[in-house]
Design an enzyme around this catalytic site. Structure first.
Site, PDB file in Angstrom:
ATOM      1  N   TRP A 185      -7.195  -0.542 -10.440  1.00 32.28           N
ATOM      2  CA  TRP A 185      -5.818  -0.601  -9.949  1.00 32.28           C
ATOM      3  C   TRP A 185      -5.101  -1.723 -10.684  1.00 32.28           C
ATOM      4  CZ3 TRP A 185      -3.364  -4.819  -7.589  1.00 32.28           C
ATOM      5  CH2 TRP A 185      -2.043  -4.582  -7.187  1.00 32.28           C
ATOM      6  N   GLU A 226      -6.644   4.128  -8.787  1.00 29.67           N
ATOM      7  CA  GLU A 226      -5.928   3.915  -7.530  1.00 29.67           C
ATOM      8  C   GLU A 226      -4.431   3.776  -7.748  1.00 29.67           C
ATOM      9  OE1 GLU A 226      -5.756   0.596  -3.896  1.00 29.67           O
ATOM     10  OE2 GLU A 226      -7.190   0.390  -5.541  1.00 29.67           O
ATOM     11  N   LYS A 228      -0.298   3.289  -6.252  1.00 30.34           N
ATOM     12  CA  LYS A 228       0.449   2.494  -5.290  1.00 30.34           C
ATOM     13  C   LYS A 228       1.919   2.881  -5.360  1.00 30.34           C
ATOM     14  CE  LYS A 228       0.823  -2.202  -3.462  1.00 30.34           C
ATOM     15  NZ  LYS A 228       0.389  -3.601  -3.570  1.00 30.34           N
ATOM     16  N   ASP A 259      -5.532   4.582  -1.029  1.00 39.16           N
ATOM     17  CA  ASP A 259      -5.396   3.406  -0.174  1.00 39.16           C
ATOM     18  C   ASP A 259      -4.419   3.740   0.941  1.00 39.16           C
ATOM     19  OD1 ASP A 259      -4.221   0.861   0.846  1.00 39.16           O
ATOM     20  OD2 ASP A 259      -5.529  -0.054  -0.633  1.00 39.16           O
ATOM     21  N   HIS A 262      -0.741   2.516   0.502  1.00 41.37           N
ATOM     22  CA  HIS A 262      -0.075   2.638  -0.791  1.00 41.37           C
ATOM     23  C   HIS A 262       0.890   3.809  -0.899  1.00 41.37           C
ATOM     24  CE1 HIS A 262      -2.935  -0.035  -3.386  1.00 41.37           C
ATOM     25  NE2 HIS A 262      -2.453  -0.655  -2.335  1.00 41.37           N
ATOM     26  N   HIS A 286      -9.693   3.297   0.305  1.00 35.75           N
ATOM     27  CA  HIS A 286      -9.445   1.933   0.722  1.00 35.75           C
ATOM     28  C   HIS A 286      -8.812   2.015   2.095  1.00 35.75           C
ATOM     29  CE1 HIS A 286      -9.553  -0.664  -3.201  1.00 35.75           C
ATOM     30  NE2 HIS A 286     -10.732  -0.167  -2.844  1.00 35.75           N
ATOM     31  N   ASP A 294       2.797  -2.310   2.330  1.00 36.54           N
ATOM     32  CA  ASP A 294       1.372  -2.477   2.063  1.00 36.54           C
ATOM     33  C   ASP A 294       0.933  -3.898   2.398  1.00 36.54           C
ATOM     34  OD1 ASP A 294      -1.237  -2.093   1.140  1.00 36.54           O
ATOM     35  OD2 ASP A 294      -0.696  -2.786  -0.856  1.00 36.54           O
ATOM     36  N   ASP A 296      -1.695  -4.728   4.284  1.00 35.57           N
ATOM     37  CA  ASP A 296      -3.145  -4.869   4.384  1.00 35.57           C
ATOM     38  C   ASP A 296      -3.588  -5.583   5.648  1.00 35.57           C
ATOM     39  OD1 ASP A 296      -3.919  -3.563   1.956  1.00 35.57           O
ATOM     40  OD2 ASP A 296      -3.136  -5.259   0.854  1.00 35.57           O
ATOM     41  N   ASP A 326      -9.964  -2.485   2.581  1.00 42.04           N
ATOM     42  CA  ASP A 326      -9.055  -3.337   1.814  1.00 42.04           C
ATOM     43  C   ASP A 326      -8.014  -3.942   2.749  1.00 42.04           C
ATOM     44  OD1 ASP A 326      -7.529  -4.650  -0.023  1.00 42.04           O
ATOM     45  OD2 ASP A 326      -6.847  -2.873  -1.095  1.00 42.04           O
TER      46      ASP A 326
END
Length: 419
Positions: A185, A226, A228, A259, A262, A286, A294, A296, A326
């Protein structure tokens, strides 16, 4: 084992048996599932390449909770505590910036020897290792770009980093005899609307093709790419969009990483799994929790986590899906964050494994939507918690709230001594 937990499990086992679910078999399946726990929750994504450097590339950890790991040894010690509170044997996901060496080395110079201590530790712990090249928080990330930068010298630095990362991932897989998933990524993008969206994507494609030129033994390592939607400083345009990486992964025979944070705020990854399963080589997840962007956040038992688990189990995708985490939250105890997120992911998988899937599919095929809705709603009240507590006891880890006291004791005796 607590007699109360044993008795409650037997009652739950009988309750599930009434709808054709074998709880013993579900626990055997859950025992085999490895979650790839991410190292960067332990130190707020700082790493050990340049611990005093600032985070860049759409990465931000907020909060100043005391006790962040400052050295590889401290991080490993914290990870051991977290793993001791999580049932089963799992994997650890390392970013390239978490090398462990006294030798001055940059990202385009890293070698397997710079991670040998992690391999020896993983052998001792009985866990596997996954890997991520680090395309952020570095002076050679220029103007918001790495592999898509118009300057060939910048691209060559990052291409070399990617090539070396592949060798390290292969080393992990061979040394530990567990396939290392190497996830690519990069945050390349623009803050405001670009004129040319195509040229950067062409450069990114060519750079990745150069990185992946050498064929490696897939028994030791496989690569994932990956996407985003956006990041800090790349709000208007991200080179590696979902469409870009879906196309790249499908045409280059790579795993596609999804993810949970994302995508657009109302877009979920659970709905994408069945489609990707039809066409892709495999999937890397993820598991995260976005809050408006995002961000997380630590994974909780929310609807999307359960839907992700349901899709994997209902569609028999456990063999095709690599499950990683993640998130990073510096406002709470970092070890607790690991334990909460990993155990919740396991709980969601357990709930999915405790469904009478074939019977539910038969109802759906017969257009008996009434029975389907009744079952899925009533299952929400079934005693999966008693099955989970039994699973914890089987693995000699604390059940219920008991693990929190161990974290508090560790914080008092270990974390509080760190300045």
């Amino acid at each position: 084992m607590s007699k109360t937990i044993e008795e409650r499990y037997q009652e739950a086992k009988a309750r599930y048996a009434e709808i054709g679910v074998d709880t013993d078999q579900a626990l055997k399946q859950l025992q085999k599932i490895k979650i790839s726990m991410h190292c960067w929750q332990g130190d707020d994504v700082t790493g050990f390449l340049n611990p005093d450097g600032e985070l860049t590339g759409g990465i931000m950890a907020t909060g100043n909770y005391p006790g962040a790991a400052r050295t590889p040894d401290e991080l490993r010690k914290d990870l051991e505590k977290a793993y001791s509170l999580i049932p089963g044997k799992h994997k650890l996901n390392l970013h390239a910036i978490y090398l462990d060496t006294d030798e001055p080395v940059d990202l385009d110079q890293i070698e397997p020897k710079h991670y040998s201590k992690w391999v020896e530790w993983a052998k001792e712990q009985g866990i596997g290792l996954d890997f991520n090249p680090t395309f952020f928080s570095h002076p050679m990330m220029k103007d918001g770009y790495t592999l898509a930068h118009p300057d060939q010298a910048v691209r060559e630095f990052w291409i070399e980093h990617g090539k070396r990362s592949r060798k390290i991932a292969a080393y992990f897989g061979e040394a530990l005899q567990q396939t290392c998933i190497n996830n690519f990524w990069m945050p390349d993008g623009m803050k405001d609307n670009p004129i040319d969206r195509l040229a950067p994507r062409k450069r990114l494609m060519d750079s990745l093709d150069e990185i992946f030129t050498e064929t490696l033994n897939e028994a030791y390592t496989q690569e994932a790419v990956e996407s985003k939607l956006f990041g800090l400083g790349a709000e208007a345009y991200t080179v590696g969009s979902h469409e870009f990486y879906m196309g790249y992964g499908l045409t280059r025979d790579k795993l596609i990483c999804l993810d949970a944070g994302h995508f657009h705020p109302t877009e979920v990854i659970s709905n994408k799994l069945s489609s990707l399963a039809l066409f892709s080589k495999g999937i890397m997840l993820h598991v995260s929790r976005p809050v408006r962007w995002d961000s997380d956040h630590v994974v909780i038992m929310d609807d999307e986590l359960q839907e992700i688990a349901n899709e994997i189990v209902r569609n028999q995708l456990l063999e095709k899906t690599n499950i990683g985490l993640d998130f990073f939250d510096a406002t709470i105890n970092r070890i607790a964050a690991w334990v909460i997120g990993t155990r919740n992911t396991q709980k969601a998988l357990l709930k999915a494994l405790l469904e009478p899937v074939e019977e539910l599919k038969e109802m759906e095929l017969a257009f008996d939507f009434t029975s389907r809705l009744v079952y899925t709603e009533e299952l929400k009240d079934f005693p999966y918690g008693d099955v989970w507590n039994y699973f914890c006891c089987q693995n000699n880890v604390p059940a219920g709230l008991d693990w929190l006291e161990e974290v508090r004791t560790y914080e008092k005796n270990v974390l509080s001594a760190r300045s």
